[in-house]
Scaffold this motif. Sequence first.
Motif, PDB file in Angstrom:
ATOM      1  N   PRO A 138       0.819  -1.229   0.000  1.00  0.00           N
ATOM      2  CA  PRO A 138       0.000   0.000   0.000  1.00  0.00           C
ATOM      3  C   PRO A 138       0.844   1.266   0.000  1.00  0.00           C
ATOM      4  CG  PRO A 138      -0.934  -1.617   1.494  1.00  0.00           C
ATOM      5  CD  PRO A 138       0.373  -2.185   1.025  1.00  0.00           C
ATOM      6  N   GLU A 139       1.983   1.217   0.696  1.00  0.00           N
ATOM      7  CA  GLU A 139       2.855   2.392   0.768  1.00  0.00           C
ATOM      8  C   GLU A 139       3.561   2.679  -0.558  1.00  0.00           C
ATOM      9  OE1 GLU A 139       1.830   0.781   4.523  1.00  0.00           O
ATOM     10  OE2 GLU A 139       2.962  -0.182   2.877  1.00  0.00           O
ATOM     11  N   SER A 140       3.799   1.631  -1.346  1.00  0.00           N
ATOM     12  CA  SER A 140       4.542   1.807  -2.601  1.00  0.00           C
ATOM     13  C   SER A 140       3.643   2.151  -3.781  1.00  0.00           C
ATOM     14  CB  SER A 140       5.327   0.530  -2.925  1.00  0.00           C
ATOM     15  OG  SER A 140       4.447  -0.551  -3.221  1.00  0.00           O
ATOM     16  N   ARG A 141       2.337   2.022  -3.604  1.00  0.00           N
ATOM     17  CA  ARG A 141       1.409   2.318  -4.697  1.00  0.00           C
ATOM     18  C   ARG A 141       1.034   3.794  -4.700  1.00  0.00           C
ATOM     19  NH1 ARG A 141      -2.099  -2.247  -2.278  1.00  0.00           N
ATOM     20  NH2 ARG A 141      -0.809  -4.079  -2.732  1.00  0.00           N
ATOM     21  N   LEU A 142       0.745   4.287  -5.892  1.00  0.00           N
ATOM     22  CA  LEU A 142       0.339   5.678  -6.028  1.00  0.00           C
ATOM     23  C   LEU A 142      -0.954   5.915  -5.253  1.00  0.00           C
ATOM     24  CD1 LEU A 142       1.067   8.300  -7.757  1.00  0.00           C
ATOM     25  CD2 LEU A 142      -0.863   7.593  -9.170  1.00  0.00           C
ATOM     26  N   ALA A 143      -1.010   6.979  -4.488  1.00  0.00           N
ATOM     27  CA  ALA A 143      -2.186   7.282  -3.670  1.00  0.00           C
ATOM     28  C   ALA A 143      -3.410   7.539  -4.545  1.00  0.00           C
ATOM     29  CB  ALA A 143      -1.907   8.498  -2.795  1.00  0.00           C
ATOM     30  N   THR A 144      -4.536   6.977  -4.120  1.00  0.00           N
ATOM     31  CA  THR A 144      -5.780   7.144  -4.871  1.00  0.00           C
ATOM     32  C   THR A 144      -6.177   8.611  -4.976  1.00  0.00           C
ATOM     33  OG1 THR A 144      -6.567   4.962  -4.175  1.00  0.00           O
ATOM     34  CG2 THR A 144      -8.222   6.515  -4.967  1.00  0.00           C
ATOM     35  N   THR A 145      -5.973   9.367  -3.909  1.00  0.00           N
ATOM     36  CA  THR A 145      -6.364  10.780  -3.926  1.00  0.00           C
ATOM     37  C   THR A 145      -5.582  11.564  -4.984  1.00  0.00           C
ATOM     38  OG1 THR A 145      -4.753  11.171  -2.142  1.00  0.00           O
ATOM     39  CG2 THR A 145      -7.054  10.822  -1.504  1.00  0.00           C
ATOM     40  N   TYR A 146      -4.324  11.188  -5.187  1.00  0.00           N
ATOM     41  CA  TYR A 146      -3.500  11.839  -6.201  1.00  0.00           C
ATOM     42  C   TYR A 146      -4.036  11.534  -7.599  1.00  0.00           C
ATOM     43  CZ  TYR A 146       0.887  13.498  -8.321  1.00  0.00           C
ATOM     44  OH  TYR A 146       1.828  14.192  -9.045  1.00  0.00           O
ATOM     45  N   ALA A 147      -4.359  10.260  -7.824  1.00  0.00           N
ATOM     46  CA  ALA A 147      -4.900   9.856  -9.121  1.00  0.00           C
ATOM     47  C   ALA A 147      -6.277  10.473  -9.360  1.00  0.00           C
ATOM     48  CB  ALA A 147      -4.984   8.332  -9.195  1.00  0.00           C
ATOM     49  N   GLN A 148      -7.074  10.581  -8.302  1.00  0.00           N
ATOM     50  CA  GLN A 148      -8.419  11.136  -8.449  1.00  0.00           C
ATOM     51  C   GLN A 148      -8.378  12.602  -8.854  1.00  0.00           C
ATOM     52  OE1 GLN A 148     -11.530   9.265  -8.028  1.00  0.00           O
ATOM     53  NE2 GLN A 148     -11.961  11.080  -9.273  1.00  0.00           N
ATOM     54  N   ARG A 149      -7.409  13.336  -8.327  1.00  0.00           N
ATOM     55  CA  ARG A 149      -7.277  14.743  -8.709  1.00  0.00           C
ATOM     56  C   ARG A 149      -6.993  14.889 -10.203  1.00  0.00           C
ATOM     57  NH1 ARG A 149      -4.569  15.511  -3.594  1.00  0.00           N
ATOM     58  NH2 ARG A 149      -2.527  15.278  -4.597  1.00  0.00           N
ATOM     59  N   LEU A 150      -6.139  14.002 -10.726  1.00  0.00           N
ATOM     60  CA  LEU A 150      -5.835  14.061 -12.159  1.00  0.00           C
ATOM     61  C   LEU A 150      -7.043  13.655 -12.988  1.00  0.00           C
ATOM     62  CD1 LEU A 150      -3.559  14.661 -14.190  1.00  0.00           C
ATOM     63  CD2 LEU A 150      -3.078  12.206 -14.213  1.00  0.00           C
ATOM     64  N   ALA A 151      -7.752  12.624 -12.533  1.00  0.00           N
ATOM     65  CA  ALA A 151      -8.959  12.189 -13.247  1.00  0.00           C
ATOM     66  C   ALA A 151      -9.994  13.313 -13.277  1.00  0.00           C
ATOM     67  CB  ALA A 151      -9.534  10.945 -12.583  1.00  0.00           C
ATOM     68  N   ASP A 152     -10.154  14.001 -12.160  1.00  0.00           N
ATOM     69  CA  ASP A 152     -11.104  15.121 -12.104  1.00  0.00           C
ATOM     70  C   ASP A 152     -10.674  16.250 -13.038  1.00  0.00           C
ATOM     71  OD1 ASP A 152     -12.553  13.738 -10.221  1.00  0.00           O
ATOM     72  OD2 ASP A 152     -11.711  14.806  -8.504  1.00  0.00           O
ATOM     73  N   LYS A 153      -9.376  16.476 -13.127  1.00  0.00           N
ATOM     74  CA  LYS A 153      -8.850  17.529 -14.004  1.00  0.00           C
ATOM     75  C   LYS A 153      -9.268  17.302 -15.444  1.00  0.00           C
ATOM     76  CE  LYS A 153      -4.486  19.362 -15.814  1.00  0.00           C
ATOM     77  NZ  LYS A 153      -2.997  19.293 -15.740  1.00  0.00           N
ATOM     78  N   TYR A 154      -9.223  16.029 -15.867  1.00  0.00           N
ATOM     79  CA  TYR A 154      -9.560  15.703 -17.253  1.00  0.00           C
ATOM     80  C   TYR A 154     -11.019  15.279 -17.415  1.00  0.00           C
ATOM     81  CZ  TYR A 154      -4.582  15.898 -18.336  1.00  0.00           C
ATOM     82  OH  TYR A 154      -3.282  16.310 -18.524  1.00  0.00           O
ATOM     83  N   GLY A 155     -11.792  15.333 -16.335  1.00  0.00           N
ATOM     84  CA  GLY A 155     -13.215  15.018 -16.423  1.00  0.00           C
ATOM     85  C   GLY A 155     -13.522  13.579 -16.773  1.00  0.00           C
ATOM     86  N   MET A 156     -12.820  12.641 -16.130  1.00  0.00           N
ATOM     87  CA  MET A 156     -13.097  11.223 -16.387  1.00  0.00           C
ATOM     88  C   MET A 156     -13.084  10.432 -15.079  1.00  0.00           C
ATOM     89  SD  MET A 156      -9.574  10.226 -18.408  1.00  0.00           S
ATOM     90  CE  MET A 156      -7.971  10.775 -17.832  1.00  0.00           C
TER      91      MET A 156
END
Length: 221
Positions: A138-156
Amino acid sequence: MSDASNQQIPGLKLKKVFKIIVLGDSGVGKTCLTYRFCEGQFLDKSEATIGVDFRERNIKIGGEDIKLQLWDTAGQERFRKSMVQHYYRNVHAVVIVYDVTKPETFHSIASWMQEVESHGLMRAPRVLVGNKCDCGTPESRLATTYAQRLADKYGMPLFETSALLDSECDNVESIFMTLAHKLYSKQPLRVVSVEGEHGPGVVNLQRQKRATSSNDGCLCS
């Protein structure tokens, strides 16, 4: 005299056909995701895609037969240059995949989005997929909140999943079914052949696949 548009050609029927392309760096698991969705199992001996790997699956939405065509492109630039224009032709939806354990594949999303935009697909349904949630810690994986911000940026929407784990099969299903439902109500019918019929007057169009070559990397390529 009857209208020509009402005449039916033996061996053919109208069916909605959606072309979905799967983008992302080499080794993020694009081929395994499409194989899991179309075949319902993990691809044990995955090989690096050279050119385009093509799969399809028939589904039902609202009692209507739908055909999903999944086009998985090679992530390596040297394999993509010769077929990019053909790959982006008549695309209905886009899936962008990154490896949750490899930040560099996540940082590449911006360049993939630039390519999507350059081909006029920013209004097409798109989803972002973080694959290989079974790998690392879990510590080595990209944080979901970080990925969600990018997804929201591109509207997907964002999906995090694993093509390997049977327990994630429903999640993989949701990725492509989400796109199928979005496309269902607004795309016209296209004529496709009825494969497997060999009677008089039947037109039979065969599927085509590109060759693949071996890869010594991760199973989830």
